[in-house]
Motif scaffolding. Structure first.
Motif, short mmCIF file in Angstrom:
data_model
loop_
_atom_site.label_atom_id
_atom_site.label_comp_id
_atom_site.label_asym_id
_atom_site.label_seq_id
_atom_site.Cartn_x
_atom_site.Cartn_y
_atom_site.Cartn_z
N ALA A 127 36.80 41.59 26.52
CA ALA A 127 36.44 40.39 25.75
C ALA A 127 37.47 39.30 25.95
N ASP A 128 38.74 39.66 25.99
CA ASP A 128 39.81 38.68 26.20
C ASP A 128 39.75 38.08 27.60
N LEU A 129 39.29 38.87 28.55
CA LEU A 129 39.25 38.45 29.95
C LEU A 129 38.00 37.62 30.27
N ALA A 130 36.95 37.77 29.51
CA ALA A 130 35.68 37.09 29.77
C ALA A 130 35.78 35.62 29.41
N THR A 131 36.04 34.79 30.40
CA THR A 131 36.14 33.35 30.19
C THR A 131 35.31 32.65 31.26
N PRO A 132 34.84 31.45 30.98
CA PRO A 132 34.11 30.72 32.01
C PRO A 132 35.06 30.24 33.10
N GLY A 133 34.51 30.04 34.27
CA GLY A 133 35.33 29.52 35.37
C GLY A 133 35.70 30.59 36.37
N SER A 134 36.48 30.19 37.33
CA SER A 134 36.84 31.08 38.42
C SER A 134 38.04 31.96 38.05
N TYR A 135 38.29 32.95 38.91
CA TYR A 135 39.38 33.91 38.72
C TYR A 135 40.15 34.05 40.03
N GLY A 165 50.86 48.88 45.08
CA GLY A 165 49.74 49.36 45.87
C GLY A 165 49.64 48.58 47.15
N ARG A 166 48.67 48.94 47.96
CA ARG A 166 48.41 48.23 49.20
C ARG A 166 47.37 47.15 48.91
N LEU A 167 47.76 45.88 49.11
CA LEU A 167 46.88 44.76 48.84
C LEU A 167 45.69 44.80 49.80
N LEU A 168 44.48 44.85 49.21
CA LEU A 168 43.26 44.84 50.01
C LEU A 168 42.66 43.44 50.10
N LYS A 169 42.80 42.68 49.00
CA LYS A 169 42.16 41.37 48.91
C LYS A 169 42.91 40.51 47.91
N SER A 170 43.06 39.24 48.23
CA SER A 170 43.63 38.27 47.30
C SER A 170 42.88 36.98 47.52
N ARG A 171 42.12 36.56 46.49
CA ARG A 171 41.33 35.35 46.64
C ARG A 171 40.91 34.82 45.30
N VAL A 172 40.41 33.59 45.31
CA VAL A 172 39.82 32.99 44.12
C VAL A 172 38.32 33.17 44.23
N VAL A 173 37.72 33.68 43.17
CA VAL A 173 36.27 33.91 43.15
C VAL A 173 35.66 33.17 41.97
N ASP A 174 34.43 32.72 42.14
CA ASP A 174 33.71 32.05 41.06
C ASP A 174 33.11 33.06 40.10
N ASP A 175 32.90 34.28 40.59
CA ASP A 175 32.20 35.28 39.80
C ASP A 175 32.96 36.60 39.88
N PRO A 176 33.32 37.19 38.73
CA PRO A 176 34.04 38.47 38.77
C PRO A 176 33.18 39.61 39.32
N ARG A 177 31.91 39.34 39.58
CA ARG A 177 31.06 40.35 40.20
C ARG A 177 31.61 40.74 41.58
N ASP A 178 32.13 39.76 42.29
CA ASP A 178 32.59 40.00 43.66
C ASP A 178 33.63 41.12 43.76
N PRO A 179 34.73 41.06 43.02
CA PRO A 179 35.70 42.15 43.15
C PRO A 179 35.18 43.48 42.59
N LEU A 180 34.33 43.43 41.57
CA LEU A 180 33.77 44.67 41.02
C LEU A 180 32.86 45.34 42.06
N ALA A 181 32.02 44.54 42.71
CA ALA A 181 31.13 45.07 43.74
C ALA A 181 31.93 45.56 44.95
N ALA A 182 32.98 44.82 45.32
CA ALA A 182 33.81 45.24 46.46
C ALA A 182 34.49 46.56 46.18
N ALA A 183 35.01 46.73 44.97
CA ALA A 183 35.67 48.00 44.61
C ALA A 183 34.67 49.14 44.67
#
Length: 183
Positions: A75-83, A6-24
């Motif tokens: 459930a497997d993906l839900a871990t504390p910390g950044s992504y 695909g065409r890369l739109l964003k690549s970054r480290v985030v503290d909260d997975p909310r950021d990429p979900l909201a961006a999408a």
């Protein structure tokens, strides 16, 4: 899951997975996000998650480390910390070739609730979802919540122990930083 380029739109480290979900959702992305938890980065566990989106609404979830899909993958993906997150844009027809929708499907609001703990984002995502989607068991309509992912997480003793170890190490680091004697 075999991902097309695909065409890369964003690549970054985030503290909260909310950021990429909201961006999408805000950008109405049709494509996918690859989420690699800090735990996988630091411990080299090799488990990353893939979420697909159609017009910003999550459709499929898959976890590479456990080879599970749907709510169990969340459930497997839900871990504390950044992504570390990479968000890709695809042609709409490219999504149709990704995996078995029955085994990988997630209700629209579930990723926002389970990964980000954000009911407002989950509600916005459900409103943006097209009508024919299956009802979201976490939507708060008075029905029972889907216990599958939570139960799967609680049965995973290795994941629970890894979280405990991470918490112990963090507590030890902070105690030393504050000058406490932990002997």
């Amino acid at each position: 899951m075999n991902l097309p380029d695909g065409r890369l739109l964003k690549s970054r480290v985030v503290d909260d997975p909310r950021d990429p979900l909201a961006a999408a959702l805000d950008r109405a992305v049709t494509g996918y996000a690859v989420l690699e938890p800090q735990e996988a980065l630091l411990l080299d566990t090799g488990g990353t998650g893939v979420l697909t989106f159609r017009d910003g609404v999550p459709e499929l979830a898959y976890h590479t480390g456990t080879d599970r899909g749907g709510p169990e993958a969340l459930a497997d993906l839900a871990t504390p910390g950044s992504y570390h997150v990479e968000l890709y844009d695809l042609a709409p027809d490219a999504l149709d070739a990704l995996g078995d929708p029955d085994a990988l499907s997630v209700p629209p609001g579930m990723p926002a609730e389970r990964l980000a703990g954000d009911p407002a984002l989950a509600a916005s995502t459900r409103r943006a979802a097209p009508e024919p989607r299956e009802p979201d068991p976490t939507a708060g309509d008075g029905g029972e919540r889907d216990p599958g992912a939570v139960e799967a997480f609680l049965r995973d003793e290795a994941k629970i122990e890894a979280i405990r170890e991470q918490a112990r190490a963090e507590a030890q680091r902070r105690a030393e930083e504050w000058g406490f004697d932990c002997e």
